[in-house]
Design a protein around this motif. Sequence first.
Motif, PDB file in Angstrom:
ATOM      1  N   LEU A  86     -24.547  -6.622 -29.438  1.00  0.00           N
ATOM      2  CA  LEU A  86     -24.063  -5.293 -29.804  1.00  0.00           C
ATOM      3  C   LEU A  86     -22.606  -5.198 -29.409  1.00  0.00           C
ATOM      4  N   LYS A  87     -21.806  -4.588 -30.272  1.00  0.00           N
ATOM      5  CA  LYS A  87     -20.393  -4.360 -29.955  1.00  0.00           C
ATOM      6  C   LYS A  87     -20.077  -2.903 -30.239  1.00  0.00           C
ATOM      7  N   SER A  88     -19.163  -2.338 -29.441  1.00  0.00           N
ATOM      8  CA  SER A  88     -18.755  -0.951 -29.626  1.00  0.00           C
ATOM      9  C   SER A  88     -17.476  -0.709 -28.842  1.00  0.00           C
ATOM     10  N   GLU A  89     -17.022   0.524 -28.874  1.00  0.00           N
ATOM     11  CA  GLU A  89     -15.869   0.905 -28.071  1.00  0.00           C
ATOM     12  C   GLU A  89     -16.281   1.525 -26.742  1.00  0.00           C
ATOM     13  N   PHE A  90     -17.496   2.101 -26.677  1.00  0.00           N
ATOM     14  CA  PHE A  90     -17.975   2.741 -25.448  1.00  0.00           C
ATOM     15  C   PHE A  90     -19.434   2.400 -25.191  1.00  0.00           C
ATOM     16  N   LEU A  91     -19.764   2.289 -23.915  1.00  0.00           N
ATOM     17  CA  LEU A  91     -21.140   2.147 -23.477  1.00  0.00           C
ATOM     18  C   LEU A  91     -21.277   2.932 -22.179  1.00  0.00           C
ATOM     19  N   ASP A  92     -22.212   3.855 -22.162  1.00  0.00           N
ATOM     20  CA  ASP A  92     -22.457   4.696 -20.994  1.00  0.00           C
ATOM     21  C   ASP A  92     -23.793   4.284 -20.393  1.00  0.00           C
ATOM     22  N   LEU A  93     -23.757   3.705 -19.208  1.00  0.00           N
ATOM     23  CA  LEU A  93     -24.958   3.249 -18.513  1.00  0.00           C
ATOM     24  C   LEU A  93     -25.300   4.269 -17.434  1.00  0.00           C
ATOM     25  N   SER A  94     -26.415   4.977 -17.620  1.00  0.00           N
ATOM     26  CA  SER A  94     -26.824   6.015 -16.676  1.00  0.00           C
ATOM     27  C   SER A  94     -28.160   5.645 -16.045  1.00  0.00           C
ATOM     28  N   LYS A 133     -37.133   1.093 -25.402  1.00  0.00           N
ATOM     29  CA  LYS A 133     -37.133   1.603 -26.768  1.00  0.00           C
ATOM     30  C   LYS A 133     -35.700   1.918 -27.170  1.00  0.00           C
ATOM     31  N   THR A 134     -35.369   1.575 -28.415  1.00  0.00           N
ATOM     32  CA  THR A 134     -34.008   1.749 -28.921  1.00  0.00           C
ATOM     33  C   THR A 134     -34.004   2.684 -30.123  1.00  0.00           C
ATOM     34  N   LYS A 135     -33.029   3.580 -30.156  1.00  0.00           N
ATOM     35  CA  LYS A 135     -32.773   4.438 -31.316  1.00  0.00           C
ATOM     36  C   LYS A 135     -31.373   4.110 -31.809  1.00  0.00           C
ATOM     37  N   ILE A 136     -31.245   3.880 -33.104  1.00  0.00           N
ATOM     38  CA  ILE A 136     -29.947   3.624 -33.713  1.00  0.00           C
ATOM     39  C   ILE A 136     -29.763   4.660 -34.811  1.00  0.00           C
ATOM     40  N   PHE A 137     -28.616   5.372 -34.787  1.00  0.00           N
ATOM     41  CA  PHE A 137     -28.471   6.467 -35.742  1.00  0.00           C
ATOM     42  C   PHE A 137     -27.007   6.787 -36.019  1.00  0.00           C
ATOM     43  N   MET A 138     -26.825   7.643 -37.029  1.00  0.00           N
ATOM     44  CA  MET A 138     -25.516   8.173 -37.390  1.00  0.00           C
ATOM     45  C   MET A 138     -25.433   9.595 -36.853  1.00  0.00           C
ATOM     46  N   GLU A 139     -24.242  10.034 -36.485  1.00  0.00           N
ATOM     47  CA  GLU A 139     -24.047  11.391 -35.981  1.00  0.00           C
ATOM     48  C   GLU A 139     -24.244  12.430 -37.085  1.00  0.00           C
ATOM     49  N   SER A 140     -23.800  12.123 -38.288  1.00  0.00           N
ATOM     50  CA  SER A 140     -23.906  13.043 -39.417  1.00  0.00           C
ATOM     51  C   SER A 140     -25.197  12.764 -40.190  1.00  0.00           C
ATOM     52  N   PRO A 141     -25.981  13.806 -40.494  1.00  0.00           N
ATOM     53  CA  PRO A 141     -27.212  13.585 -41.268  1.00  0.00           C
ATOM     54  C   PRO A 141     -26.934  13.110 -42.693  1.00  0.00           C
ATOM     55  N   ASN A 142     -25.692  13.249 -43.167  1.00  0.00           N
ATOM     56  CA  ASN A 142     -25.327  12.823 -44.516  1.00  0.00           C
ATOM     57  C   ASN A 142     -25.013  11.333 -44.598  1.00  0.00           C
ATOM     58  N   LYS A 143     -24.845  10.685 -43.455  1.00  0.00           N
ATOM     59  CA  LYS A 143     -24.520   9.257 -43.435  1.00  0.00           C
ATOM     60  C   LYS A 143     -25.757   8.449 -43.072  1.00  0.00           C
ATOM     61  N   LYS A 144     -25.768   7.206 -43.528  1.00  0.00           N
ATOM     62  CA  LYS A 144     -26.890   6.316 -43.242  1.00  0.00           C
ATOM     63  C   LYS A 144     -26.404   5.092 -42.470  1.00  0.00           C
ATOM     64  N   GLU A 170     -29.054   4.217 -28.605  1.00  0.00           N
ATOM     65  CA  GLU A 170     -29.530   4.597 -27.271  1.00  0.00           C
ATOM     66  C   GLU A 170     -30.704   3.715 -26.897  1.00  0.00           C
ATOM     67  N   ILE A 171     -30.683   3.217 -25.674  1.00  0.00           N
ATOM     68  CA  ILE A 171     -31.748   2.353 -25.185  1.00  0.00           C
ATOM     69  C   ILE A 171     -32.325   2.964 -23.910  1.00  0.00           C
ATOM     70  N   ASP A 172     -33.617   3.214 -23.916  1.00  0.00           N
ATOM     71  CA  ASP A 172     -34.318   3.673 -22.724  1.00  0.00           C
ATOM     72  C   ASP A 172     -34.532   2.447 -21.838  1.00  0.00           C
ATOM     73  N   ILE A 173     -33.958   2.454 -20.648  1.00  0.00           N
ATOM     74  CA  ILE A 173     -33.998   1.287 -19.769  1.00  0.00           C
ATOM     75  C   ILE A 173     -35.421   0.936 -19.353  1.00  0.00           C
ATOM     76  N   LEU A 174     -36.244   1.940 -19.069  1.00  0.00           N
ATOM     77  CA  LEU A 174     -37.581   1.677 -18.548  1.00  0.00           C
ATOM     78  C   LEU A 174     -38.549   1.148 -19.601  1.00  0.00           C
ATOM     79  N   ASN A 175     -38.599   1.780 -20.784  1.00  0.00           N
ATOM     80  CA  ASN A 175     -39.560   1.313 -21.787  1.00  0.00           C
ATOM     81  C   ASN A 175     -38.913   0.453 -22.876  1.00  0.00           C
ATOM     82  N   LEU A 196     -30.853   5.489 -19.137  1.00  0.00           N
ATOM     83  CA  LEU A 196     -30.421   5.453 -20.526  1.00  0.00           C
ATOM     84  C   LEU A 196     -29.105   4.685 -20.683  1.00  0.00           C
ATOM     85  N   VAL A 197     -29.058   3.881 -21.739  1.00  0.00           N
ATOM     86  CA  VAL A 197     -27.825   3.226 -22.156  1.00  0.00           C
ATOM     87  C   VAL A 197     -27.443   3.854 -23.488  1.00  0.00           C
TER      88      VAL A 197
END
Length: 168
Positions: A103-111, A145-156, A138-143, A116-117
Amino acid sequence: KSSLESEIKIKLEKPQVTSENIIEDLRYFSIDKQGNEYQIEAKKGNIDKSNPDIIYLENVEAIIQLQKSNVILIRSKFAKYNTKNYDTLFNEAVSVDYNEHLLKSEFLDLSFENNLVSIYDNVRYLSGISSLKADKAEIDILNKKTKIFMESPNKKVQIDNLPKNGNN
Protein backbone atom coordinates in the motif's frame (compact mmCIF):
# COMPACT_ATOMS: atom_id res chain seq x y z
CA LYS A 1 -7.94 0.94 26.88
CA SER A 2 -6.84 -1.15 23.90
CA SER A 3 -5.04 -4.46 24.30
CA LEU A 4 -1.93 -2.92 22.72
CA GLU A 5 -1.76 -0.24 25.41
CA SER A 6 -1.97 -2.51 28.43
CA GLU A 7 1.28 -2.91 30.33
CA ILE A 8 3.53 -1.82 27.47
CA LYS A 9 7.24 -1.70 28.05
CA ILE A 10 9.22 0.83 26.05
CA LYS A 11 12.85 1.73 25.76
CA LEU A 12 14.90 4.24 23.82
CA GLU A 13 18.16 2.69 22.67
CA LYS A 14 21.28 4.87 22.82
CA PRO A 15 20.08 8.00 21.06
CA GLN A 16 22.60 10.58 20.03
CA VAL A 17 21.42 14.02 21.13
CA THR A 18 22.96 16.62 18.83
CA SER A 19 21.26 19.71 20.24
CA GLU A 20 18.66 20.58 22.83
CA ASN A 21 15.72 19.02 20.94
CA ILE A 22 17.31 16.94 18.14
CA ILE A 23 17.95 13.20 18.47
CA GLU A 24 19.74 11.17 15.79
CA ASP A 25 19.41 7.44 15.09
CA LEU A 26 16.60 6.78 17.53
CA ARG A 27 14.69 3.56 18.12
CA TYR A 28 11.63 2.91 20.28
CA PHE A 29 10.43 -0.59 21.05
CA SER A 30 7.25 -1.58 22.87
CA ILE A 31 5.59 -4.88 23.70
CA ASP A 32 2.27 -5.50 25.39
CA LYS A 33 1.30 -8.34 27.71
CA GLN A 34 -0.21 -10.27 24.77
CA GLY A 35 3.19 -10.23 23.04
CA ASN A 36 2.32 -7.74 20.28
CA GLU A 37 5.37 -5.69 19.32
CA TYR A 38 5.81 -2.21 17.86
CA GLN A 39 9.18 -0.82 16.88
CA ILE A 40 9.86 2.55 15.28
CA GLU A 41 13.21 3.85 14.05
CA ALA A 42 14.23 7.18 12.54
CA LYS A 43 17.41 8.83 11.36
CA LYS A 44 16.46 12.01 13.17
CA GLY A 45 13.89 13.21 15.68
CA ASN A 46 12.93 16.66 16.91
CA ILE A 47 11.22 16.89 20.30
CA ASP A 48 8.25 19.26 20.37
CA LYS A 49 9.16 22.09 22.78
CA SER A 50 5.53 22.64 23.82
CA ASN A 51 4.82 18.89 24.32
CA PRO A 52 7.84 16.66 25.07
CA ASP A 53 5.68 13.53 24.50
CA ILE A 54 5.64 14.38 20.76
CA ILE A 55 8.64 13.70 18.54
CA TYR A 56 8.77 14.70 14.87
CA LEU A 57 10.69 12.01 12.98
CA GLU A 58 12.54 11.92 9.65
CA ASN A 59 13.30 8.87 7.47
CA VAL A 60 11.06 6.56 9.44
CA GLU A 61 10.62 2.79 9.53
CA ALA A 62 8.15 1.00 11.78
CA ILE A 63 7.60 -2.70 12.33
CA ILE A 64 4.39 -4.11 13.78
CA GLN A 65 4.37 -7.75 14.85
CA LEU A 66 0.96 -8.84 16.12
CA GLN A 67 0.55 -12.29 17.66
CA LYS A 68 -0.32 -14.97 15.10
CA SER A 69 0.20 -12.52 12.23
CA ASN A 70 2.86 -11.60 9.71
CA VAL A 71 5.10 -8.57 10.11
CA ILE A 72 3.78 -5.22 8.87
CA LEU A 73 6.49 -2.81 7.70
CA ILE A 74 5.71 0.92 7.39
CA ARG A 75 8.10 3.47 5.87
CA SER A 76 7.76 7.22 5.37
CA LYS A 77 9.81 10.38 5.03
CA PHE A 78 8.25 11.92 8.15
CA ALA A 79 6.17 10.96 11.18
CA LYS A 80 4.72 12.50 14.33
CA TYR A 81 5.18 10.02 17.19
CA ASN A 82 3.50 10.18 20.59
CA THR A 83 5.75 8.52 23.21
CA LYS A 84 2.86 8.20 25.70
CA ASN A 85 0.25 6.33 23.65
CA TYR A 86 2.49 5.27 20.68
CA ASP A 87 0.06 6.73 18.14
CA THR A 88 1.93 7.72 15.00
CA LEU A 89 1.02 9.87 12.02
CA PHE A 90 3.24 8.95 9.06
CA ASN A 91 3.39 11.30 6.10
CA GLU A 92 5.02 11.77 2.70
CA ALA A 93 5.92 8.75 0.59
CA VAL A 94 4.25 6.28 2.96
CA SER A 95 4.50 2.59 2.09
CA VAL A 96 3.07 -0.43 3.91
CA ASP A 97 4.40 -3.92 3.16
CA TYR A 98 2.37 -6.86 4.43
CA ASN A 99 2.91 -10.32 2.96
CA GLU A 100 2.54 -9.87 -0.81
CA HIS A 101 0.55 -6.68 -0.38
CA LEU A 102 1.90 -3.17 -0.89
CA LEU A 103 0.00 0.00 0.00
CA LYS A 104 1.24 3.49 -0.79
CA SER A 105 -0.20 6.85 0.24
CA GLU A 106 0.70 10.29 1.51
CA PHE A 107 -0.62 9.72 5.07
CA LEU A 108 -1.03 6.85 7.48
CA ASP A 109 -2.50 7.35 10.95
CA LEU A 110 -1.72 4.49 13.35
CA SER A 111 -3.92 4.68 16.45
CA PHE A 112 -3.38 2.05 19.13
CA GLU A 113 -6.05 3.77 21.21
CA ASN A 114 -8.65 3.01 18.51
CA ASN A 115 -6.95 -0.15 17.20
CA LEU A 116 -7.13 1.44 13.75
CA VAL A 117 -4.83 2.16 10.83
CA SER A 118 -6.15 4.88 8.49
CA ILE A 119 -4.41 5.27 5.15
CA TYR A 120 -5.41 8.26 3.04
CA ASP A 121 -4.58 10.77 0.32
CA ASN A 122 -3.78 9.05 -2.97
CA VAL A 123 -4.05 5.45 -1.74
CA ARG A 124 -2.59 2.86 -4.10
CA TYR A 125 -2.70 -0.87 -3.46
CA LEU A 126 -0.72 -3.48 -5.38
CA SER A 127 -0.85 -7.25 -5.09
CA GLY A 128 0.48 -9.85 -7.47
CA ILE A 129 -2.70 -9.87 -9.54
CA SER A 130 -4.31 -6.42 -9.26
CA SER A 131 -3.85 -2.77 -8.44
CA LEU A 132 -6.30 -0.39 -6.83
CA LYS A 133 -6.67 3.36 -6.35
CA ALA A 134 -8.86 4.89 -3.62
CA ASP A 135 -9.19 7.88 -1.30
CA LYS A 136 -8.94 5.97 1.94
CA ALA A 137 -8.35 2.57 3.53
CA GLU A 138 -8.97 1.59 7.15
CA ILE A 139 -7.64 -1.52 8.84
CA ASP A 140 -8.90 -2.76 12.20
CA ILE A 141 -5.72 -3.92 13.95
CA LEU A 142 -7.40 -6.54 16.14
CA ASN A 143 -9.61 -8.36 13.63
CA LYS A 144 -7.57 -7.36 10.53
CA LYS A 145 -10.69 -6.28 8.60
CA THR A 146 -10.05 -3.71 5.88
CA LYS A 147 -12.37 -1.13 4.32
CA ILE A 148 -11.30 0.63 1.13
CA PHE A 149 -13.44 3.50 -0.11
CA MET A 150 -13.80 6.88 -1.80
CA GLU A 151 -14.72 10.00 0.19
CA SER A 152 -17.33 11.08 -2.37
CA PRO A 153 -20.31 8.75 -2.97
CA ASN A 154 -20.16 9.77 -6.66
CA LYS A 155 -16.68 8.28 -7.13
CA LYS A 156 -15.75 4.63 -7.34
CA VAL A 157 -12.65 2.75 -6.24
CA GLN A 158 -10.57 1.99 -9.36
CA ILE A 159 -9.46 -1.65 -9.65
CA ASP A 160 -7.21 -2.90 -12.45
CA ASN A 161 -6.25 -6.51 -13.08
CA LEU A 162 -2.60 -6.86 -13.95
CA PRO A 163 -1.65 -8.66 -17.19
CA LYS A 164 -1.40 -12.40 -16.80
CA ASN A 165 2.16 -13.61 -16.59
CA GLY A 166 1.52 -17.36 -16.66
CA ASN A 167 1.32 -17.58 -12.87
CA ASN A 168 -2.17 -16.12 -12.44
